[in-house]
Every structure is written in structure tokens, then in C-alpha cells.
Scaffold this motif. Sequence first.
Motif, PDB file in Angstrom:
ATOM      1  N   THR A 147     -10.999  25.758   0.330  1.00  0.00           N
ATOM      2  CA  THR A 147     -10.769  24.331   0.561  1.00  0.00           C
ATOM      3  C   THR A 147     -12.077  23.568   0.711  1.00  0.00           C
ATOM      4  OG1 THR A 147     -10.671  24.675   2.945  1.00  0.00           O
ATOM      5  CG2 THR A 147      -8.588  24.788   1.736  1.00  0.00           C
ATOM      6  N   SER A 216      -9.273  28.590   3.886  1.00  0.00           N
ATOM      7  CA  SER A 216      -9.842  27.446   4.588  1.00  0.00           C
ATOM      8  C   SER A 216     -10.654  27.922   5.793  1.00  0.00           C
ATOM      9  CB  SER A 216      -8.746  26.487   5.058  1.00  0.00           C
ATOM     10  OG  SER A 216      -7.917  27.097   6.033  1.00  0.00           O
ATOM     11  N   PRO A 224      -5.650  22.380   3.606  1.00  0.00           N
ATOM     12  CA  PRO A 224      -4.818  22.840   2.487  1.00  0.00           C
ATOM     13  C   PRO A 224      -3.662  21.900   2.147  1.00  0.00           C
ATOM     14  CG  PRO A 224      -5.352  24.675   3.924  1.00  0.00           C
ATOM     15  CD  PRO A 224      -5.859  23.440   4.605  1.00  0.00           C
TER      16      PRO A 224
END
Length: 517
Positions: A147, A216, A224
Amino acid sequence: MSRTLPSTPTPVASAVPLIVARPSTDNVGIIVDGATAGESLAGGETTIVAVTDIPPAHKVALKGIAAGEPVIKYGQVIGAAIEPILAGAHVHDHNVGLLDLSARGASTVSSGTAYEPSEDLTARTFMGYRRPDGRAATRNYIGIVPTVNCSSTVSKLIAQAASIQFAGAPGLDGIVPLPHDQGCALAEHTIGDDILRRTLHGYATHPNFAGVLVVSLGCEVNQPENFLPDVIPGLTQLTIQELGGTAATVAEGVKQIGSLVAQLAELQREPIPVAELTLGLQCGGSDAYSGLTANPTLGVAADMLVAAGGKVILGETPEIFGAEHLLRARAATPSIAKQLDQTIDWWLHYTEDNGAELDNNPSKGNRAGGITTIWEKSLGAVLKGGTSPLNDIVDYAAPVTTPGLTFMDTPGYDPVSATGMVAGGATVLAFTTGRGSVFGSRPVPCLKISTTSGLYRRMEGDMDFDAGQAFGHDRQLETGAQLFEAIIDMASGNPSKSEQLGFGTEEIVPWRIGAVL
């Protein structure tokens, strides 16, 4: 102050090969192997004597060109003489500049004959994978999508460990981390944030990924849920801070990939209509031959895919500048033509705001290869889009859903442009090069096409297809049909050279726009 040009020397017996793209209109030609002053130049019905030394692939004046007079190649204006140019003289950036846009005008010369297929291509198939939701895929990769920059290294560590553990697993084409340097220190809901979200969503949901891990850090701006608003089958999310750090996340990531790999052995390729392919068109490291061989050859292959019902993506907006009138004439509707003009206008302001000009686009390598102005580069680059109608224009990384030719607004920088096309749904890429670009873009196979046979032989480990002999319309039709078959073979599982070399992770480069906070 005009420089003094030499007088016309006496011609020598042997003739140097000369190529004239449009003999009825062009006032410059291309010297194949270079020439020295005094050598005779010949191509078709055109003969002339060089009055200066001319490097390989560079232009020569076929007749005298007065200061301010347009320089014409491909039947189109590529610039204007900034001083008198003698017939037989070297024509390049030392004696050619750009006209004012308003003074250029639009040439009435056709850009070429529209492609008409000699056979019905709608029944053609390739051997692909059918996903549960019905989409067609050309590869079975597992993707790892970070991410944010802070989770990019962990994503690569997971891929490294899993690639060793699951090497040779049936049905697995590879494990692809997608590292990038964005995802935090940017304002939400700005253009840059929207572009990043579209790009990551396009990769996370790409049909060539049979499974995806989203990794992430936990505290980043780009959470996300920002780019994955829906539950997606085959997708797992891992959060480094929640799992307890790097080592724990890598271990869990490898475990999750193991579950995905176990399911791949059951997947088999099957015949799928070629109409379900989406082809992204790229060119990089261009030279003077790009517009004479590889790009028009790729244009034929693109037209064939359109005739089969498929989708083709043309992009690189700075590299259609100077040729946009040719695309505008092919727009399926007036609104598409207007949108194209608005896109070019945005780029003119964007580059000005950033202290640049679109004519700065030809690189040092482009100019060394014989390209003088952005208009010349663009007129060659647009040829890879073939002759089909322009059916749609989409933003960077936006889904491409309309059959036929779509223009995507991307920068000319190859990794950024290709990233947008993959995010938009391209399942195969074709990349022409004259200087010798090395590039790949997993999870999408990328077929590299050389503009000259010399480049193909010199870099055969990187080049997939030799378009070096495709001079003239008839040879381009023949070679383009061969290229179309090569694209189908690649879509059916034949690995590209870049895949074999391992390209396609560092080349993921989302377009960065806006302030870093």
C-alpha cells in the motif's frame, strides 16, 4: 547568422541507400548507413549527392529548403528550417526548429491507407486462462501489492522467500512484488492520490494475477480500503504492525502464498477468443527507423487485433504532440476529438507550470538516433496505433472497456506509461525500440520489437521480434501479420525475453502528480 554551406561536390560511383517515407511530398530522406560528402544517395526514383557528412539514420535534404520553410517527413510537417539548407545537406537540430503551433497548419496528406483484413479474424483464439468471474488471462502470477513505500521492502522479502520455496510449482508463472515509493505524505482525494488508488486497484484486480497479497504498514495514508472497497476473491491483506513486524509478516505471507500456489495446479489453458485480449502499445529508445519499420508494423498488428474484436491502448501523450491532428481525424465522435484537444491543452499547461516544454521530450539518445523534433518523434510514434477509429479516451490507469482503439493519457516515460496501461487492463504489451530499451512489465508479458535487424542481432537476448526489413507498405502488412501471430503466441504462454530475464518489478512506476507533504 547563417553558416556557410559547402558547394555541391562531384558524385562518386557507388550509391548509399536512401529511404524516403512519402516520395510524393517529403523534402527529406533517411540515410541508411550514413554518408560522407560527395557520395551519391539513391532510393527508389530519388537520387542526390551528399554535400555534408551525414550520420547513419539521419535526414538529408532532397532539395533546397529556404529559411522558414517547412521540413516534411511522412507527408507531415516536422519543423521548419532555421537557415537555408542545401539539397544533399544533413538535416537535424542544427538547422531545424519548431514552427509556432498556429502556423503549422494541418497537412492534407493522408497518414496511410486504412487496414482492411483479408480474412475474418473474429474466430481466432489464443490459449489463455479463464477466471471464475469470466475474465481472460494470459498468465498465472501471484502478486504482492504494497500500500505504501514502507511496506515495499517487506513485499519484496515475501516474494524472495516464496519464490525459493515454491520454485517450479505447477501452473505458477512467478511471484511478483510491486514496490513503489508512494502511499503516504500525500493529500487525500487529490489528483495524485486518485491516480495511485486507481493504479493499485488495477494491479490488485488484474486478471493475470491468480492470487494477490496486499501488504500494508498500518498507519499510512493509503489504507487498503482506499483502493480495495470490495471483497475480492483470492486476495489476502497483511498488516505489518498488527502481525508484529517484518519477520512475522514475511512468514505469514509465505504461508498465504502456499495456499494460493496449491490451487494453481488445477488451472489449465483453454481456447479463448482473441477478442478478449487487451494490447498495450509502447515505444522507447526511438530512432529514425521507428516510424519507418517497427511502429507501422505494430500498427498493422494492432489493426488486426481491432478487426478481431480486441482492445488496443495507445498512450504517451507527450509523444503524440505534433501528430494529434491525425488522431483527431480518426475520432469516432466529435466529443472524443474535443477530449483529445483538452488533453493536449492540459499537458501544455502542465509542462509550462513545471518549467518544461513538450519539445524537450526527445532524449539525447533519440536525437543521436536521428530524431530532430517532438513532432517528428510523435508522427512516428502514432503509427503504432494503426489506422482504426479512435473509439475512446480514458484517464491514466482507468479501466479500458471499449473495443477497438482507446487512447490513455499517460506520460511518455515508458515505465510510468506501461504501468498505467497494465492497471487499465492490458493483458499483453508490445514495445518497439530503435536504440535498444530493456524493459518488462510483469504480470503482463511484453514483446520487444527492434526497428533494425542490426539491433536485433546485437541485443538478441532482449529483442523478441525483428521488424528491420519492414520498409514500405507491403512489407509492413506482411511483417505486421507475423507480429500479430507472435503476440498471440506470447499470450498463449510463449515467454517473452524480458520475462525470462526477470524484468517487471522495478518497472512498476505509478505516475506521481502533486506535492509530497
